[in-house]
Design an enzyme around this catalytic site. Structure first.
Site, PDB file in Angstrom:
ATOM      1  N   LYS A  99     -12.555  22.276  -8.618  1.00 31.86           N
ATOM      2  CA  LYS A  99     -11.829  23.135  -9.564  1.00 31.86           C
ATOM      3  C   LYS A  99     -12.177  24.583  -9.257  1.00 31.86           C
ATOM      4  O   LYS A  99     -13.368  24.931  -9.161  1.00 31.86           O
ATOM      5  CB  LYS A  99     -12.209  22.775 -10.996  1.00 31.86           C
ATOM      6  CG  LYS A  99     -11.753  21.361 -11.314  1.00 31.86           C
ATOM      7  CD  LYS A  99     -11.742  21.026 -12.751  1.00 31.86           C
ATOM      8  CE  LYS A  99     -11.048  19.677 -12.975  1.00 31.86           C
ATOM      9  NZ  LYS A  99     -11.348  18.602 -12.005  1.00 31.86           N
ATOM     10  N   ASP A 133      -8.093  21.124  -7.346  1.00 27.79           N
ATOM     11  CA  ASP A 133      -7.475  20.441  -8.489  1.00 27.79           C
ATOM     12  C   ASP A 133      -6.663  21.464  -9.283  1.00 27.79           C
ATOM     13  O   ASP A 133      -6.913  22.666  -9.198  1.00 27.79           O
ATOM     14  CB  ASP A 133      -8.567  19.889  -9.425  1.00 27.79           C
ATOM     15  CG  ASP A 133      -9.154  18.568  -8.941  1.00 27.79           C
ATOM     16  OD1 ASP A 133      -8.582  17.941  -8.026  1.00 27.79           O
ATOM     17  OD2 ASP A 133     -10.198  18.160  -9.490  1.00 27.79           O
ATOM     18  N   GLN A 162       1.666  19.520 -11.361  1.00 30.19           N
ATOM     19  CA  GLN A 162       1.748  18.682 -12.568  1.00 30.19           C
ATOM     20  C   GLN A 162       3.202  18.571 -13.032  1.00 30.19           C
ATOM     21  O   GLN A 162       3.832  19.594 -13.320  1.00 30.19           O
ATOM     22  CB  GLN A 162       0.898  19.327 -13.672  1.00 30.19           C
ATOM     23  CG  GLN A 162      -0.572  19.464 -13.320  1.00 30.19           C
ATOM     24  CD  GLN A 162      -1.247  20.638 -14.020  1.00 30.19           C
ATOM     25  OE1 GLN A 162      -0.646  21.696 -14.169  1.00 30.19           O
ATOM     26  NE2 GLN A 162      -2.485  20.478 -14.429  1.00 30.19           N
ATOM     27  N   ARG A 183      -0.920  17.006  -4.148  1.00 35.57           N
ATOM     28  CA  ARG A 183      -1.115  15.800  -4.966  1.00 35.57           C
ATOM     29  C   ARG A 183      -0.224  15.995  -6.190  1.00 35.57           C
ATOM     30  O   ARG A 183      -0.330  17.005  -6.865  1.00 35.57           O
ATOM     31  CB  ARG A 183      -2.569  15.665  -5.393  1.00 35.57           C
ATOM     32  CG  ARG A 183      -2.771  14.553  -6.424  1.00 35.57           C
ATOM     33  CD  ARG A 183      -4.094  14.709  -7.193  1.00 35.57           C
ATOM     34  NE  ARG A 183      -5.254  14.629  -6.360  1.00 35.57           N
ATOM     35  CZ  ARG A 183      -6.397  15.295  -6.624  1.00 35.57           C
ATOM     36  NH1 ARG A 183      -6.496  16.069  -7.675  1.00 35.57           N
ATOM     37  NH2 ARG A 183      -7.421  15.177  -5.813  1.00 35.57           N
ATOM     38  N   GLY A 187      -0.179  15.513 -15.335  1.00 36.08           N
ATOM     39  CA  GLY A 187      -0.811  16.657 -16.013  1.00 36.08           C
ATOM     40  C   GLY A 187      -1.663  16.172 -17.166  1.00 36.08           C
ATOM     41  O   GLY A 187      -1.232  15.333 -17.957  1.00 36.08           O
ATOM     42  N   THR A 225      -1.132   8.414  -9.567  1.00 36.17           N
ATOM     43  CA  THR A 225      -0.745   7.850 -10.867  1.00 36.17           C
ATOM     44  C   THR A 225      -1.252   6.423 -10.978  1.00 36.17           C
ATOM     45  O   THR A 225      -1.456   5.747  -9.957  1.00 36.17           O
ATOM     46  CB  THR A 225       0.793   7.854 -11.038  1.00 36.17           C
ATOM     47  OG1 THR A 225       1.118   7.343 -12.337  1.00 36.17           O
ATOM     48  CG2 THR A 225       1.511   7.020  -9.983  1.00 36.17           C
ATOM     49  N   ARG A 287     -10.483  13.986 -21.386  1.00 34.99           N
ATOM     50  CA  ARG A 287      -9.106  13.867 -20.871  1.00 34.99           C
ATOM     51  C   ARG A 287      -8.754  12.404 -20.614  1.00 34.99           C
ATOM     52  O   ARG A 287      -7.637  11.969 -20.867  1.00 34.99           O
ATOM     53  CB  ARG A 287      -8.937  14.716 -19.597  1.00 34.99           C
ATOM     54  CG  ARG A 287      -8.975  16.219 -19.868  1.00 34.99           C
ATOM     55  CD  ARG A 287      -8.426  17.028 -18.700  1.00 34.99           C
ATOM     56  NE  ARG A 287      -9.296  17.052 -17.543  1.00 34.99           N
ATOM     57  CZ  ARG A 287     -10.290  17.923 -17.345  1.00 34.99           C
ATOM     58  NH1 ARG A 287     -10.551  18.849 -18.247  1.00 34.99           N
ATOM     59  NH2 ARG A 287     -11.016  17.889 -16.246  1.00 34.99           N
TER      60      ARG A 287
HETATM   61  C1  LIG Z   1      -6.316  10.958  -8.294  1.00 31.95           C
HETATM   62  C2  LIG Z   1      -5.926  11.738  -9.504  1.00 31.95           C
HETATM   63  C3  LIG Z   1      -6.203  13.087  -9.550  1.00 31.95           C
HETATM   64  C4  LIG Z   1      -5.815  13.853 -10.670  1.00 31.95           C
HETATM   65  N1  LIG Z   1      -5.956  15.212 -10.641  1.00 31.95           N
HETATM   66  C5  LIG Z   1      -5.469  15.956 -11.673  1.00 31.95           C
HETATM   67  C6  LIG Z   1      -5.462  17.371 -11.639  1.00 31.95           C
HETATM   68  O1  LIG Z   1      -5.900  18.003 -10.686  1.00 31.95           O
HETATM   69  N2  LIG Z   1      -4.953  18.033 -12.715  1.00 31.95           N
HETATM   70  C7  LIG Z   1      -4.425  17.376 -13.804  1.00 31.95           C
HETATM   71  O2  LIG Z   1      -3.941  18.025 -14.747  1.00 31.95           O
HETATM   72  N3  LIG Z   1      -4.430  16.036 -13.863  1.00 31.95           N
HETATM   73  C8  LIG Z   1      -4.932  15.308 -12.821  1.00 31.95           C
HETATM   74  N4  LIG Z   1      -4.892  13.933 -12.900  1.00 31.95           N
HETATM   75  C9  LIG Z   1      -4.590  13.250 -14.190  1.00 31.95           C
HETATM   76  C10 LIG Z   1      -3.107  13.058 -14.412  1.00 31.95           C
HETATM   77  O3  LIG Z   1      -2.509  14.300 -14.700  1.00 31.95           O
HETATM   78  C11 LIG Z   1      -2.864  12.090 -15.587  1.00 31.95           C
HETATM   79  O4  LIG Z   1      -3.409  12.625 -16.760  1.00 31.95           O
HETATM   80  C12 LIG Z   1      -3.451  10.706 -15.379  1.00 31.95           C
HETATM   81  O5  LIG Z   1      -3.291  10.284 -14.055  1.00 31.95           O
HETATM   82  C13 LIG Z   1      -2.769   9.665 -16.290  1.00 31.95           C
HETATM   83  O6  LIG Z   1      -1.430   9.605 -15.964  1.00 31.95           O
HETATM   84  P1  LIG Z   1      -0.710   8.363 -15.197  1.00 31.95           P
HETATM   85  O7  LIG Z   1       0.118   8.964 -14.128  1.00 31.95           O
HETATM   86  O8  LIG Z   1      -1.703   7.389 -14.729  1.00 31.95           O
HETATM   87  O9  LIG Z   1       0.286   7.812 -16.275  1.00 31.95           O
HETATM   88  P2  LIG Z   1       0.099   7.358 -17.811  1.00 31.95           P
HETATM   89  O10 LIG Z   1       1.488   7.199 -18.317  1.00 31.95           O
HETATM   90  O11 LIG Z   1      -0.834   8.266 -18.545  1.00 31.95           O
HETATM   91  O12 LIG Z   1      -0.617   5.983 -17.621  1.00 31.95           O
HETATM   92  C14 LIG Z   1      -0.008   4.863 -16.992  1.00 31.95           C
HETATM   93  C15 LIG Z   1      -0.917   3.658 -17.127  1.00 31.95           C
HETATM   94  O13 LIG Z   1      -2.111   3.884 -16.378  1.00 31.95           O
HETATM   95  C16 LIG Z   1      -3.250   3.361 -17.050  1.00 31.95           C
HETATM   96  N5  LIG Z   1      -4.107   4.515 -17.460  1.00 31.95           N
HETATM   97  C17 LIG Z   1      -3.792   5.820 -17.359  1.00 31.95           C
HETATM   98  N6  LIG Z   1      -4.828   6.589 -17.781  1.00 31.95           N
HETATM   99  C18 LIG Z   1      -5.790   5.718 -18.186  1.00 31.95           C
HETATM  100  C19 LIG Z   1      -7.095   5.889 -18.724  1.00 31.95           C
HETATM  101  N7  LIG Z   1      -7.624   7.090 -18.930  1.00 31.95           N
HETATM  102  N8  LIG Z   1      -7.822   4.783 -19.030  1.00 31.95           N
HETATM  103  C20 LIG Z   1      -7.322   3.550 -18.797  1.00 31.95           C
HETATM  104  N9  LIG Z   1      -6.089   3.334 -18.297  1.00 31.95           N
HETATM  105  C21 LIG Z   1      -5.334   4.388 -17.982  1.00 31.95           C
HETATM  106  C22 LIG Z   1      -2.712   2.636 -18.250  1.00 31.95           C
HETATM  107  O14 LIG Z   1      -2.476   1.310 -17.852  1.00 31.95           O
HETATM  108  C23 LIG Z   1      -1.402   3.372 -18.521  1.00 31.95           C
HETATM  109  O15 LIG Z   1      -0.492   2.587 -19.230  1.00 31.95           O
HETATM  110  C24 LIG Z   1      -5.227  13.183 -11.783  1.00 31.95           C
HETATM  111  C25 LIG Z   1      -4.954  11.826 -11.725  1.00 31.95           C
HETATM  112  C26 LIG Z   1      -5.280  11.098 -10.606  1.00 31.95           C
HETATM  113  C27 LIG Z   1      -4.923   9.654 -10.566  1.00 31.95           C
END
Ligand SMILES: Cc1cc2nc3c(=O)[nH]c(=O)nc-3n(C[C@H](O)[C@H](O)[C@H](O)COP(=O)(O)OP(=O)(O)OC[C@H]3O[C@@H](n4cnc5c(N)ncnc54)[C@H](O)[C@@H]3O)c2cc1C
Length: 306
Positions: A99, A133, A162, A183, A187, A225, A287
């Site tokens: 970060k 990030d 994001q 990436r 968000g 994701t 988060r």
């Molecule tokens: C490798 C990586 C790097 C990232 N880097 C950043 C970044 O630099 N900046 C930023 O703002 N965000 C970052 N994120 C976080 C991202 O923005 C989302 O908040 C996060 O990935 C949850 O979103 P989702 O796409 O998995 O979908 P969602 O709709 O939130 O989740 C889909 C499904 O995934 C599973 N899931 C998701 N989150 C969780 C959890 N916490 N615990 C258990 N199960 C869960 C559940 O089964 C859920 O139904 C990153 C995520 C990943 C995977």
């Protein structure tokens, strides 16, 4: 979305922060998302993932340092990580996420850029990639501008976009034109409607649009994701558009949907696990809690049982 706003909003209150960081109650869940507190813990977790055929990105938890001295300390800690990765038999499978606020963005663009360039130069000597990030929207413009300034000297960097931000389609174009790796994520911060879409359906829809553009025209994009429906749609897209499996990677967070991570790898895709570690885990942890009500239920259930 209401649950998410509630958790992200209240997590900033100092008494709550004290309660969560001091209480043993949260430790099992913290350990599910965070590999440990030391570099040894992180390297050992990374090597375990690599032995399963997965790639890794290491994140030393910490953001928004208060002084230039702390920013220098963070940079030095990252230099140590680079040296440890360079010595690992899995060197080519491990990279770094950082970060820019840990490197001093709050102390000024020049402070953060100086630290970032020093780090990128050390990483480049070992062919290690370092991703910035993406943090809250107040930093988006400066993060993008930083990548635009350093990328011509250091091709071993890229950033994160994001899909919830209104500005992201323009940033996707910018990063494709620059040639930098992106990436794409949904968000993770609490953002107002003036800068970010508030409805999950819209964020998902924008995610698919951005991910498809990056898969077609981007530079080794990372599709980050855990959303199975999105993953299925993008897998279909990759087949119909004849996109090579090794021209991009999936990324997922440590401790979340391991079944999906290993399943995609078995199908022949590149999959990278994002492994956070360190004692500054509180903001990262809240988060993750905010993303899934079930995570909080897990704590409540353990309290009742205990
Ligand atoms: C490798 C990586 C790097 C990232 N880097 C950043 C970044 O630099 N900046 C930023 O703002 N965000 C970052 N994120 C976080 C991202 O923005 C989302 O908040 C996060 O990935 C949850 O979103 P989702 O796409 O998995 O979908 P969602 O709709 O939130 O989740 C889909 C499904 O995934 C599973 N899931 C998701 N989150 C969780 C959890 N916490 N615990 C258990 N199960 C869960 C559940 O089964 C859920 O139904 C990153 C995520 C990943 C995977």
């Amino acid at each position: 979305m209401l649950f998410r706003s509630l958790i992200l909003g209240t997590s900033k209150f100092p008494p709550l922060r004290r309660l969560v960081t001091k209480s043993k109650l949260f430790r099992p869940l913290v350990r599910r998302f965070v590999a440990g507190e030391t570099l040894d813990d992180a390297i050992s977790a990374a090597e375990t993932e690599c032995e399963k055929g997965l790639f890794v990105s290491l994140d030393l938890l910490g953001e928004n340092v208060a002084t230039e001295t702390e920013a220098t300390q963070a940079r030095r800690a990252y230099e140590e990580i680079i040296d440890r990765i360079a010595a690992s038999p899995h060197k080519s499978e491990i990279n770094i996420s950082i970060k820019l606020t840990a490197l001093g963005l709050d102390q000024g663009d020049e402070v953060a850029e100086r630290n970032f360039r020093t780090l990128l130069s050390r990483a480049a000597q070992h062919d290690i990639f370092v991703r910035a990030d993406m943090e809250a929207s107040e930093y988006t413009e400066r993060t993008i501008a930083m990548i635009e300034r350093v990328f011509p000297d250091f091709a071993n960097t890229g950033t994160v976009l994001q899909s919830y931000l209104h500005r992201t389609p323009g940033d996707v174009t910018k990063m494709i034109d620059l040639g930098a790796r992106v990436r794409i994520v949904k968000g993770a911060y609490l953002e107002p409607a003036s800068v970010a879409h508030q409805e999950k359906e819209r964020v998902d829809q924008e995610y698919l649009i951005a991910a498809k553009r990056l898969l077609k025209d981007g530079h080794y994009p990372a599709i980050a994701t855990q959303d199975q429906a999105i993953i299925e749609e993008l897998k279909q897209f990759v087949v119909t558009e004849n996109i090579a499996k090794d021209s991009f990677e999936w990324q997922m967070l440590y401790g979340i949907r391991r079944d999906l991570q290993e399943g995609l790898r078995k199908e022949g895709f590149n999959v990278r696990v994002y492994i956070p570690y360190g004692d500054q885990w509180y903001p990262y942890f809240t988060r993750r809690l905010a993303e899934r009500p079930a995570n909080l239920l897990f704590i409540i259930r353990s309290t009742v049982k205990g």
